[in-house]
Scaffold this motif. Sequence first.
Motif, PDB file in Angstrom:
ATOM      1  N   PRO A 102       0.831  -1.451   0.054  1.00 57.48           N
ATOM      2  CA  PRO A 102       0.005   0.063  -0.039  1.00 57.48           C
ATOM      3  C   PRO A 102       0.690   1.560   0.097  1.00 57.48           C
ATOM      4  O   PRO A 102       0.468   2.352  -0.428  1.00 57.48           O
ATOM      5  N   ARG A 105       1.774   1.564  -3.393  1.00 58.89           N
ATOM      6  CA  ARG A 105       0.866   1.188  -4.566  1.00 58.89           C
ATOM      7  C   ARG A 105       1.176   0.158  -5.437  1.00 58.89           C
ATOM      8  O   ARG A 105       0.895   0.557  -6.879  1.00 58.89           O
ATOM      9  N   TYR A 106       1.655  -0.880  -5.102  1.00 61.50           N
ATOM     10  CA  TYR A 106       1.670  -2.033  -6.420  1.00 61.50           C
ATOM     11  C   TYR A 106       1.205  -3.272  -5.692  1.00 61.50           C
ATOM     12  O   TYR A 106       1.080  -3.501  -4.418  1.00 61.50           O
ATOM     13  N   ALA A 122      -6.645  -5.585  -3.417  1.00 65.40           N
ATOM     14  CA  ALA A 122      -6.191  -4.307  -3.397  1.00 65.40           C
ATOM     15  C   ALA A 122      -7.085  -3.468  -2.487  1.00 65.40           C
ATOM     16  O   ALA A 122      -6.585  -2.442  -1.697  1.00 65.40           O
ATOM     17  N   LEU A 127      -7.091   0.577  -2.038  1.00 68.04           N
ATOM     18  CA  LEU A 127      -6.831   0.741  -3.190  1.00 68.04           C
ATOM     19  C   LEU A 127      -7.578  -0.275  -4.069  1.00 68.04           C
ATOM     20  O   LEU A 127      -8.691  -0.669  -3.970  1.00 68.04           O
ATOM     21  N   ARG A 212       0.412  -1.623 -11.053  1.00 72.33           N
ATOM     22  CA  ARG A 212       0.122  -0.351 -10.305  1.00 72.33           C
ATOM     23  C   ARG A 212      -1.187  -0.401  -9.660  1.00 72.33           C
ATOM     24  O   ARG A 212      -2.225  -0.588 -10.563  1.00 72.33           O
ATOM     25  N   LEU A 213      -1.585   0.284  -8.589  1.00 77.02           N
ATOM     26  CA  LEU A 213      -2.642   0.326  -7.867  1.00 77.02           C
ATOM     27  C   LEU A 213      -2.984   1.882  -7.665  1.00 77.02           C
ATOM     28  O   LEU A 213      -2.028   2.657  -7.713  1.00 77.02           O
ATOM     29  N   PRO A 215      -6.077   4.732  -5.692  1.00 77.13           N
ATOM     30  CA  PRO A 215      -6.989   4.694  -4.686  1.00 77.13           C
ATOM     31  C   PRO A 215      -8.300   4.208  -5.056  1.00 77.13           C
ATOM     32  O   PRO A 215      -8.709   4.355  -6.133  1.00 77.13           O
TER      33      PRO A 215
END
Length: 457
Positions: A102, A105-106, A122, A127, A212-213, A215
Motif C-alpha cells: 500500500p 501502491r503496487y 487491493a 486501493l 500499479r494500484l 486509490p
Amino acid sequence: MLTDALAGLAGELDDDLLVTDPQVVAAHAGDQVPGLSSGTPLALVRPRTTQDVATVLRWASAHGVAVVPRGAGSGLAGAANAVDGAVVVSLAAMDRVLEVNPADRYAVVQPGAVTATVDAAARTHGLSYPPDPASKDFSTIGGNIATNAGGLCCVKYGVTADFVLALEVVLADGSIVRTGHRTRKGVAGYDLTHLMVGSEGTLGVVTEATLRLVPAPLAAATLVAFFPTLESAGRAVAAIAADGLSPSLLEIMDATTIRVVDEAHRMDLDRDAAALVLAQCDTGPRAADDIAELAVRCEAAGAGFVASTDDPAEGEALLAARRAAYPSLERLGTTLLDDVCVPVSALPAAIAAIEGIAERYELLIGTFGHAGDGNLHPTIVHDASSADRAAKAFDDILTAALGLGGTITGEHGVGRLKAHRLADELGPAGIRLQHAVKAAFDPAGILNPGAVLPPLP
C-alpha cells in the motif's frame, strides 16, 4: 520419437503437471471464439512455478515443439487455440496474489490470478486495480496482459498496459528475464515490459506481474440517456470529451441492441430510440454534480429522455441493460463478437456503417461498447446457413473501422481470428518489423505460432 521425448519432459516435472489424457487436453485446446478451428495438442502442462515453465520451454526449444500459453481460456480472438502437436501451457494454477504494497501502491501477482481477486485484494488496503474487462470475475491477469485487456472503466482509468510496472517472463529458450521496475520513474533500456503487453503469448510466457494500484473509487452517480439519432448520441459523447469531463464509464448501445435487451429482460427501454448512452462518475461528493454536467450535454445534443441517480442500487439497475447486451444477443443464435475502435468523433459513422453491413448481408448485428474511447463490439448473430455471410460481414466491419481511421482490435487482440487483416492496418514495412521483433525473442518460432502475425509475403 517425440513420445519418448515427452516421457523425458515428464521426468523433469512433478507427476501431476503433465497431462496427456485426450479429453482433458482437448478441453484446453481453444478459447471462446465459436467456429474457429484449433489443432490437436500433444499434451497439456499445468505449471505451478516459474521454474516449471522454464523447464517446459527448454524442452520445447530443444525438440522444436510449439508451445501455446493460456490463462482462463476466455479470450475472444483465438490466441489460445492450439496447433497440431503443440504443448499447451495452462497458467491457471499459478494464481496467487504474492504481495500488496500500500505504501508504494503496487501488487505482485502470478498470471493465473483472477482479475477480480486482484482488485479485491487491493481494496482491503483502500486501493484498487482498475482494468475491468467484462470477464473480470473469471479472466486472469496473464490473459489480460496478453491481450492488453480493457473494459467499461477504460475511459477514465486506461487499459491493462497503463497498470503493468514490471514482469517476469520465460523466453522461448527457457531463460528467465525481468522487465520494468517498481519505481515511479525508470527509463533504463528499451521498454520490454510494454512490448510484452498485448503480445498474446508470441514473445514469452509471463510468470509474474507487478501491477500499479490507485486509490479505490469513491461513490458513483449514474446516468442513462436515449437519443433519437446516432448523430445526436455522437454529439453528446463528443461534447463530453471536448469539455474535459471525466466519467468513469461512458457506454453506448444501438437500436438493435436496445430492442434485443428489452425483449429478453423487459426493462422498459425505449425501443424507438436510435441509441442509448450510459455514464457514471465515481467522484464521491461531487458525483451528482458531475453527472448533472453530463446530463446537460446529452440534453443539448438532443436526447429525448435523460435520467440520473446517485443511489447505488438504482445505478446498478441502469447498468444492467448494458451488462445484458451480449447475453441477450447470444441467446438468439451463434454469435461472432467483433472488437473495433475508431476515433470518438467517428462513432456515429461507425455504427451507421455497421447497420448498413447488417442490411446488406441480411443479418442481425447488435452494436454496443465503450463510447468514451471509441471501442465498439458489433455482435453478429447467425446460424449454420448464414455463417459465410457472417464471416464476410465481420471482415467488412474491420474494413469500415480502418476506413474511419480506426483499428481492427481495441482490446480483444488479434489472435488467429484477425491475423489475416493485420497487414491492412500496419502495412508491409510494419509487418516486416513485427516479424523482426518476433525473431529476436523466438528465433525458432515455437511460441504460439499462427497467432497475431500473418506470414511474410
